[in-house]
Design an enzyme around this catalytic site. Structure first.
Site, mmCIF file in Angstrom:
data_model
loop_
_atom_site.group_PDB
_atom_site.id
_atom_site.type_symbol
_atom_site.label_atom_id
_atom_site.label_comp_id
_atom_site.label_asym_id
_atom_site.label_seq_id
_atom_site.Cartn_x
_atom_site.Cartn_y
_atom_site.Cartn_z
ATOM 1 C CG HIS A 33 -0.673 3.606 4.351
ATOM 2 N ND1 HIS A 33 -0.508 2.413 3.733
ATOM 3 C CD2 HIS A 33 -0.590 3.321 5.675
ATOM 4 C CE1 HIS A 33 -0.366 1.453 4.612
ATOM 5 N NE2 HIS A 33 -0.410 1.974 5.808
ATOM 6 C CB CYS A 77 -0.979 0.048 1.161
ATOM 7 S SG CYS A 77 -0.944 -1.331 2.286
ATOM 8 C CG ASP A 120 -3.717 -0.313 -1.940
ATOM 9 O OD1 ASP A 120 -4.366 -1.348 -2.206
ATOM 10 O OD2 ASP A 120 -3.394 0.001 -0.775
#
Lengths: 514, 514
Positions: free
Chosen positions: A137, A74, A282
């Site tokens: 993230h 990710c 992703d």
């Protein structure tokens, strides 16, 4: 003016002049799913056929069956998406060990580099309202937050929704509403045995943002990135049990519902002809997902690997009046293309002071052009494989280590291709393992290296790889160090909830086993 | 009146009265592909998306993702289709060894039993024009031919198009035009390094038959069963290289083109609203096909096995005005249902002197009903597995023998599910291996037999299986004996080509290694 802003101004100065008004009214919505597999959509052949809204989006837009993430994990995938550059360039990788995936757990010391340009920064400067809804993230420390990197608004979390934690060894992950936390997972935002209303919140935030942007007559960019299909899976009560493939399917159904809501909103506001929508994921479905109904279709293995199951993504582009309905486009695409495509749509020239790995897909989507280009498959600091045309050459193969495999971690359950899904990192750079993905999308039947087909193909791929290595300027790796003191102990706004004292700093090399 | 005709008259007498005029004008076209896999169609997720006509058929009709053949091998599958009965009942199996697949190579002594009722026989008696185009596969000796079993016309071959043979050890396979041969494969009908115009001939025959039937105002039944996707693969010159997945894909493209031609013919004649069309395949894609671009989608293994890859089939039903467009129907269906569905459409009651395993799909397709029913997976004389609802219980597992596997025959290349894709016949009848096909279509994650889910499910499946065994009346097996003297040495009409003297009869047990 801070350093970052200066940098952006300089970068823009280096590019040719542009005017924002030219295309100021074209909205952009990028929908990025979390760990959703290529085979999870009805349009991509899932036997359950439970994604009516996405299937409708595909049949009224374009389906791209050859679309890739820049990484099978990710954080690097998302960093590449927003920078248009491979993780090896933008720094989202590790040199702690060879060819290891790394990401941003909450004790990661690093985050997205200030030297990188994120396309929302350029959109914002061009007058766009920008919002991220869902998982960021790219670093949980305040200096890395999305509001510092081109987003006006944020509703979501900096890290994965793992937990619950005890707030002693680790704090629960905060959910942000713009600059400040609005609570924490498992405390203020419940995720309880697979039940959570988070996707509903993400849908609501999206609809309100679109409404608001239209009210103020500003073009908008929405980066909608919910995480219900990432471990731990969740769905809201009305969707629990709605799928024939368990909780994972319930999560997919709710996301599909949400996408339908967003598309309906565009239509009801009459801005559908003026809004570019693209959908993808992703990275490939992970083993935990596949055990629960997640699917990478006919592709080998999944998340964490550079086999097709790890990086081939579902992709749909939709823009009524611009993108002809019902198309299937075999262009080799990448999530990194979202960078160049968004800029192209907004009429903003691309920075020309750095290598951008993405390309604008607009000529492909709008005009049906095909643009030859390679796809590079990286795992950490190693170029594992390269696709060009229908051919994929593996320079290195690895699923995971035999030690991890014996502990029960299996990225290729039920699949074993001898010499390919290897448990030791196997160096084939002298004689790459070659597959024809048209005939053999599952990477099961090697093209023998004694054939004419092999040598002819490697005569093309070899120089592409050599050129790639020659021009490579490695970014400073930002995923090498971990430090428990940088966890989300006291995020801004915690004073309205609970703040925790971080432990003393103890920066050390992160352990990346995969 | 011969024995067969007597039998049919009696069978019909045993059923309740019916009139043919009631629905005499409803045409039926059943398109059965050869070894084509579930994952070969765009609508079923093939990455190449090269079946525009089939995808269009699906979106303007109904897609059935849970559709099965009655057997993972061609002859028994086709016998079951035409009789509506499992091969174990209609005799298309062997008792030479346990759980072995058998079919009709040209030295097979047996063929479809005169005691069986084939639905084209009933359609013909009800006034239908009937034609089979393509592979028959229910016995090459004259007494077994399609014109003896309900078909007015035939263009095609009794056996697979293997060859070329030398006409000494074995003759080349004849192609029939009705009662007599019109030539032989490799001699009069060329198949040359993957190039053949056979599919074009099959398309032409279909179009002409439809035209002719309409001219004479008779309802028609067309059983269109080309074999270009069966080893050895072929396509005609204009289609060679048309696919991004090699010769197999070329063959699929040509078949898809043909299907488009047939549908267009119905439309141009204005009989599309009056014609039921259904498409499927006789068994899953085989290894040779998968090596060349064939795909069983996310399903395990392929042809010859009772894993999903061997028996789950693509299926599309189309009937404008009757079947609502764009439906996905999760009804568990079977090729055996074509028997009952065809009779239902024609208004002919089903024989009631025997067990029919098929059900009419008309209430499903037309009215959206769901009919609970089990799916039985046989291999030769053994019930290997049973599906009910989303659950599949394996009573026996086997891919192939370790001896065959070591010789290079692999029905599950790149796939290995421990305890499931076994190389010895493994008896799990005491504690079946259970999968949830909704969550786990690839049969990779067993449901532990210590769970409540397991016991609850087996409490349902167990009695279904017990009842099935209790009521089973085994048919006399017709695939036990082989004899080189029964090969196609001197088919009717050979005098216009070349007739060969058969060797002396030497009837012996056939060797069925799988």
């Amino acid at each position: 003016m801070d350093v970052l802003s200066c940098f952006i101004v300089i970068a823009l100065f280096l590019t040719k002049a542009w005017t924002s008004e030219a295309s100021s009214s074209k909205n952009i919505i990028l929908m990025l799913m979390d760990d959703m597999g290529w085979g999870d959509l009805g349009a991509y052949g899932n036997p359950s056929k439970e994604t009516p809204n996405l299937d409708q989006l595909a049949s009224s837009g374009a389906l791209l069956p050859n679309f890739y993430s820049a990484n099978p994990l990710c954080s690097p995938s998302r960093a590449a998406l927003l920078t248009g550059r491979l993780p090896i360039r933008n720094g989202f990788y590790t040199t702690n060990a060879h060819a290891r995936n790394a990401y941003t757990p909450q004790n990661i010391d690093g985050g997205i580099s200030p030297n990188e340009i994120l396309f929302p920064e350029l959109l914002k400067q061009a007058g766009y309202s920008t919002k991220i809804i869902g998982k960021w993230h790219l670093g949980q420390q305040p200096q890395f937050h999305p509001l510092r990197r081109g987003f006006d608004e944020w509703f979501g979390a900096p890290n994965c929704h793992f937990g619950p934690y005890n707030n002693k060894n680790a704090p629960n992950i905060p959910v942000y509403k713009d600059e400040v936390m609005a609570g924490r997972y498992y405390e203020d935002f419940e995720i309880n045995l697979g039940e959570s209303n988070l996707t509903q919140l993400y849908i609501q935030e999206a609809l309100e943002f679109i409404d608001k942007s239209v009210e103020v007559s500003k073009p908008f960019f929405l980066y909608w990135t919910p995480d219900a299909t990432h471990d731990p899976l969740y769905a809201s009560r009305p969707f629990l049990g709605a799928s024939e493939r368990g909780l994972y399917g319930d999560a997919v159904r709710e996301l599909d519902y949400g996408i339908g809501q967003i598309i309906n909103k565009l239509k009801s506001l009459g801005i559908d002809n003026n809004t570019f929508v693209m959908f993808s994921s992703d990275n490939g479905a992970a083993t935990y997902a596949k055990e629960n109904g997640g699917s990478n279709g006919p592709f080998l293995c999944g998340k964490e690997t550079t086999f097709e199951g790890g990086v081939r993504e579902p992709a749909i582009a939709w823009w009524p009046g611009i993108i002809k309905p019902g198309q299937v486009l075999h262009q080799l695409g990448s999530l990194m293309d979202w960078f160049s495509t968004a800029l192209d749509i907004a009429g903003i020239p691309q920075p020309n002071d750095r290598i951008i790995d993405g390309i604008s897909l607009l000529p492909v989507l709008r005009d049906g052009k095909t643009i030859p280009r390679p796809i590079f498959y990286y795992r950490g600091n190693e170029l594992m494989a390269v696709r060009y045309g229908q051919y994929k050459a593996h320079y290195w193969t690895w699923s995971n280590s035999i030690e991890e495999f014996k502990k029960g971690t299996d990225f290729c359950p039920g699949e074993e291709v001898v010499g390919v899904t290897t448990h030791n990192q196997t160096n084939y750079t002298g004689m790459p393992v070659l597959f024809h993905l048209g005939k053999d999308p599952g990477e099961k039947y090697q093209i023998r290296n004694t054939t004419r087909e092999y040598t002819d193909t490697m005569d093309i791929i070899g120089p592409i790889v050599a050129e790639h290595h020659k021009k490579m300027i490695f970014g400073e790796p930002v995923l090498n160090y971990c430090d428990d003191s940088v966890m989300n102990w006291s995020p801004p706004g915690c004073e309205h909830f609970k703040c925790y004292q971080p432990p003393p700093s103890n920066k050390k090399l992160c352990n990346w086993p995969h």
